[in-house]
Design a protein around this motif. Sequence first.
Motif, PDB file in Angstrom:
ATOM      1  N   ALA A   8       0.782  -1.337  -0.030  1.00  0.00           N
ATOM      2  CA  ALA A   8       0.002   0.076   0.105  1.00  0.00           C
ATOM      3  C   ALA A   8       0.891   1.459  -0.033  1.00  0.00           C
ATOM      4  O   ALA A   8       0.454   2.241  -0.600  1.00  0.00           O
ATOM      5  N   THR A   9       2.005   1.540   0.718  1.00  0.00           N
ATOM      6  CA  THR A   9       2.714   2.466   0.677  1.00  0.00           C
ATOM      7  C   THR A   9       3.968   2.606  -0.443  1.00  0.00           C
ATOM      8  O   THR A   9       4.516   3.607  -0.633  1.00  0.00           O
ATOM      9  N   GLU A  10       3.854   1.598  -1.487  1.00  0.00           N
ATOM     10  CA  GLU A  10       4.734   1.795  -2.361  1.00  0.00           C
ATOM     11  C   GLU A  10       3.897   2.385  -3.764  1.00  0.00           C
ATOM     12  O   GLU A  10       2.642   2.379  -3.908  1.00  0.00           O
ATOM     13  N   VAL A  11       4.803   3.317  -4.348  1.00  0.00           N
ATOM     14  CA  VAL A  11       4.111   3.901  -5.985  1.00  0.00           C
ATOM     15  C   VAL A  11       3.937   2.865  -6.822  1.00  0.00           C
ATOM     16  O   VAL A  11       5.001   2.161  -6.998  1.00  0.00           O
ATOM     17  N   ALA A  12       2.538   2.670  -7.125  1.00  0.00           N
ATOM     18  CA  ALA A  12       2.564   1.590  -8.255  1.00  0.00           C
ATOM     19  C   ALA A  12       2.123   2.308  -9.610  1.00  0.00           C
ATOM     20  O   ALA A  12       1.828   3.553  -9.666  1.00  0.00           O
ATOM     21  N   ASP A  13       2.618   1.710 -10.630  1.00  0.00           N
ATOM     22  CA  ASP A  13       2.480   2.094 -11.912  1.00  0.00           C
ATOM     23  C   ASP A  13       1.242   1.457 -12.578  1.00  0.00           C
ATOM     24  O   ASP A  13       1.242   0.339 -13.417  1.00  0.00           O
ATOM     25  N   TRP A  14       0.186   1.676 -11.990  1.00  0.00           N
ATOM     26  CA  TRP A  14      -1.121   0.813 -12.333  1.00  0.00           C
ATOM     27  C   TRP A  14      -1.471   1.300 -13.852  1.00  0.00           C
ATOM     28  O   TRP A  14      -1.353   2.177 -14.201  1.00  0.00           O
ATOM     29  N   PRO A  15      -2.350   0.432 -14.475  1.00  0.00           N
ATOM     30  CA  PRO A  15      -2.780   0.911 -15.911  1.00  0.00           C
ATOM     31  C   PRO A  15      -3.463   2.029 -15.833  1.00  0.00           C
ATOM     32  O   PRO A  15      -4.497   2.146 -14.721  1.00  0.00           O
ATOM     33  N   SER A  16      -3.376   3.009 -16.673  1.00  0.00           N
ATOM     34  CA  SER A  16      -4.393   4.229 -16.447  1.00  0.00           C
ATOM     35  C   SER A  16      -5.854   3.873 -16.502  1.00  0.00           C
ATOM     36  O   SER A  16      -6.624   4.711 -15.946  1.00  0.00           O
ATOM     37  N   ASP A  17      -6.249   2.825 -17.218  1.00  0.00           N
ATOM     38  CA  ASP A  17      -8.018   2.870 -17.117  1.00  0.00           C
ATOM     39  C   ASP A  17      -8.318   2.030 -15.875  1.00  0.00           C
ATOM     40  O   ASP A  17      -9.548   2.506 -15.368  1.00  0.00           O
ATOM     41  N   TRP A  18      -7.535   1.654 -15.159  1.00  0.00           N
ATOM     42  CA  TRP A  18      -7.774   1.018 -13.758  1.00  0.00           C
ATOM     43  C   TRP A  18      -7.870   2.187 -12.909  1.00  0.00           C
ATOM     44  O   TRP A  18      -8.855   2.262 -12.183  1.00  0.00           O
ATOM     45  N   LEU A  19      -6.975   3.175 -12.996  1.00  0.00           N
ATOM     46  CA  LEU A  19      -7.042   4.474 -11.954  1.00  0.00           C
ATOM     47  C   LEU A  19      -7.978   5.170 -12.311  1.00  0.00           C
ATOM     48  O   LEU A  19      -8.838   5.706 -11.330  1.00  0.00           O
ATOM     49  N   ARG A  20      -8.320   5.535 -13.534  1.00  0.00           N
ATOM     50  CA  ARG A  20      -9.563   6.217 -14.012  1.00  0.00           C
ATOM     51  C   ARG A  20     -10.792   5.733 -13.453  1.00  0.00           C
ATOM     52  O   ARG A  20     -11.676   6.357 -13.031  1.00  0.00           O
ATOM     53  N   ALA A  21     -10.824   4.533 -13.412  1.00  0.00           N
ATOM     54  CA  ALA A  21     -12.310   3.692 -12.985  1.00  0.00           C
ATOM     55  C   ALA A  21     -12.447   3.802 -11.502  1.00  0.00           C
ATOM     56  O   ALA A  21     -13.470   4.147 -11.175  1.00  0.00           O
ATOM     57  N   ALA A  22     -11.357   3.665 -10.751  1.00  0.00           N
ATOM     58  CA  ALA A  22     -11.478   3.913  -9.356  1.00  0.00           C
ATOM     59  C   ALA A  22     -11.351   5.327  -8.728  1.00  0.00           C
ATOM     60  O   ALA A  22     -11.668   5.605  -7.494  1.00  0.00           O
ATOM     61  N   LEU A  23     -10.919   6.266  -9.539  1.00  0.00           N
ATOM     62  CA  LEU A  23     -10.366   7.609  -8.975  1.00  0.00           C
ATOM     63  C   LEU A  23     -11.622   8.355  -8.337  1.00  0.00           C
ATOM     64  O   LEU A  23     -11.490   8.983  -7.315  1.00  0.00           O
ATOM     65  N   GLY A  24     -12.505   8.381  -8.788  1.00  0.00           N
ATOM     66  CA  GLY A  24     -13.801   9.013  -8.343  1.00  0.00           C
ATOM     67  C   GLY A  24     -14.068   8.701  -6.916  1.00  0.00           C
ATOM     68  O   GLY A  24     -14.381   9.244  -5.989  1.00  0.00           O
ATOM     69  N   LEU A  25     -14.469   7.187  -7.031  1.00  0.00           N
ATOM     70  CA  LEU A  25     -14.603   6.575  -5.516  1.00  0.00           C
ATOM     71  C   LEU A  25     -13.701   6.947  -4.564  1.00  0.00           C
ATOM     72  O   LEU A  25     -14.011   7.005  -3.588  1.00  0.00           O
ATOM     73  N   CYS A  26     -12.265   6.616  -4.857  1.00  0.00           N
ATOM     74  CA  CYS A  26     -11.421   6.909  -4.043  1.00  0.00           C
ATOM     75  C   CYS A  26     -11.330   8.295  -3.465  1.00  0.00           C
ATOM     76  O   CYS A  26     -11.001   8.790  -2.387  1.00  0.00           O
ATOM     77  N   THR A  27     -11.513   9.130  -4.312  1.00  0.00           N
ATOM     78  CA  THR A  27     -11.526  10.703  -3.642  1.00  0.00           C
ATOM     79  C   THR A  27     -12.713  10.991  -2.979  1.00  0.00           C
ATOM     80  O   THR A  27     -12.434  11.811  -2.084  1.00  0.00           O
ATOM     81  N   ILE A  41      -5.426  15.399  -0.744  1.00  0.00           N
ATOM     82  CA  ILE A  41      -6.052  14.167  -1.452  1.00  0.00           C
ATOM     83  C   ILE A  41      -5.063  13.632  -2.532  1.00  0.00           C
ATOM     84  O   ILE A  41      -4.908  12.289  -2.203  1.00  0.00           O
ATOM     85  N   ILE A  42      -4.606  14.170  -3.305  1.00  0.00           N
ATOM     86  CA  ILE A  42      -3.370  13.554  -3.859  1.00  0.00           C
ATOM     87  C   ILE A  42      -2.517  13.002  -2.970  1.00  0.00           C
ATOM     88  O   ILE A  42      -2.002  11.744  -3.397  1.00  0.00           O
ATOM     89  N   ALA A  43      -2.016  13.337  -2.033  1.00  0.00           N
ATOM     90  CA  ALA A  43      -1.032  12.885  -0.915  1.00  0.00           C
ATOM     91  C   ALA A  43      -1.640  11.399  -0.395  1.00  0.00           C
ATOM     92  O   ALA A  43      -0.938  10.391  -0.244  1.00  0.00           O
ATOM     93  N   GLU A  44      -2.867  11.567  -0.057  1.00  0.00           N
ATOM     94  CA  GLU A  44      -3.519  10.449   0.417  1.00  0.00           C
ATOM     95  C   GLU A  44      -3.733   9.137  -0.519  1.00  0.00           C
ATOM     96  O   GLU A  44      -3.637   8.099  -0.295  1.00  0.00           O
ATOM     97  N   LEU A  45      -3.999   9.667  -1.593  1.00  0.00           N
ATOM     98  CA  LEU A  45      -3.978   8.634  -2.746  1.00  0.00           C
ATOM     99  C   LEU A  45      -2.827   7.937  -2.968  1.00  0.00           C
ATOM    100  O   LEU A  45      -2.778   6.618  -3.070  1.00  0.00           O
ATOM    101  N   ALA A  46      -1.637   8.674  -3.131  1.00  0.00           N
ATOM    102  CA  ALA A  46      -0.317   8.414  -3.336  1.00  0.00           C
ATOM    103  C   ALA A  46      -0.200   7.284  -1.776  1.00  0.00           C
ATOM    104  O   ALA A  46       0.587   6.269  -2.220  1.00  0.00           O
ATOM    105  N   GLU A  47      -0.210   7.780  -0.882  1.00  0.00           N
ATOM    106  CA  GLU A  47       0.009   6.819   0.242  1.00  0.00           C
ATOM    107  C   GLU A  47      -0.506   5.677   0.406  1.00  0.00           C
ATOM    108  O   GLU A  47      -0.353   4.725   0.763  1.00  0.00           O
ATOM    109  N   ALA A  48      -1.811   5.801  -0.272  1.00  0.00           N
ATOM    110  CA  ALA A  48      -2.458   4.388  -0.344  1.00  0.00           C
ATOM    111  C   ALA A  48      -2.160   3.482  -1.347  1.00  0.00           C
ATOM    112  O   ALA A  48      -2.678   2.292  -1.344  1.00  0.00           O
ATOM    113  N   GLY A  49      -1.220   3.920  -2.168  1.00  0.00           N
ATOM    114  CA  GLY A  49      -0.831   2.899  -3.166  1.00  0.00           C
ATOM    115  C   GLY A  49      -1.362   3.278  -4.472  1.00  0.00           C
ATOM    116  O   GLY A  49      -0.925   2.208  -5.333  1.00  0.00           O
TER     117      GLY A  49
END
Length: 117
Positions: A8-27, A41-49
């Motif tokens: 969770a604390t590592e920065v991942a290089d997730w496929p952009s379409d995965w992040l797009r799908a989850a970004l609204g809910l995670c925000t 918010i940006i920092a919390e999302l990054a910290e979450a992985g």
Amino acid sequence: MSTNLPQATEVADWPSDWLRAALGLCTLQALEAGPTYGYAIIAELAEAGLGKVKGGTLYPLLTRFETAGWLEVEWRPGEGGPGRKFFALTELGRSELGRQRTAWNAFTSITTTFLAK
């Protein structure tokens, strides 16, 4: 069973379409604890992985949420620096978070079951 998935604390290089799908809910989730500003918010999302979300991606999303009535926006003066826009969930936003969380959990459960075949 070993996986090479980031923690969770590592920065991942997730496929952009995965992040797009989850970004609204995670925000919305990042706003559940109370009012906060974009950089936090940006920092919390990054910290979450979830990786680094750019302001050019986040701020239009926050504007859409405000237009939908899910957020209230308040400009607060800075202490010794520039002011900041703070974002807070409205009751409608809290309801939407709950609705989306339930739907996401059902969707990911179905997807995980399908992928385990």
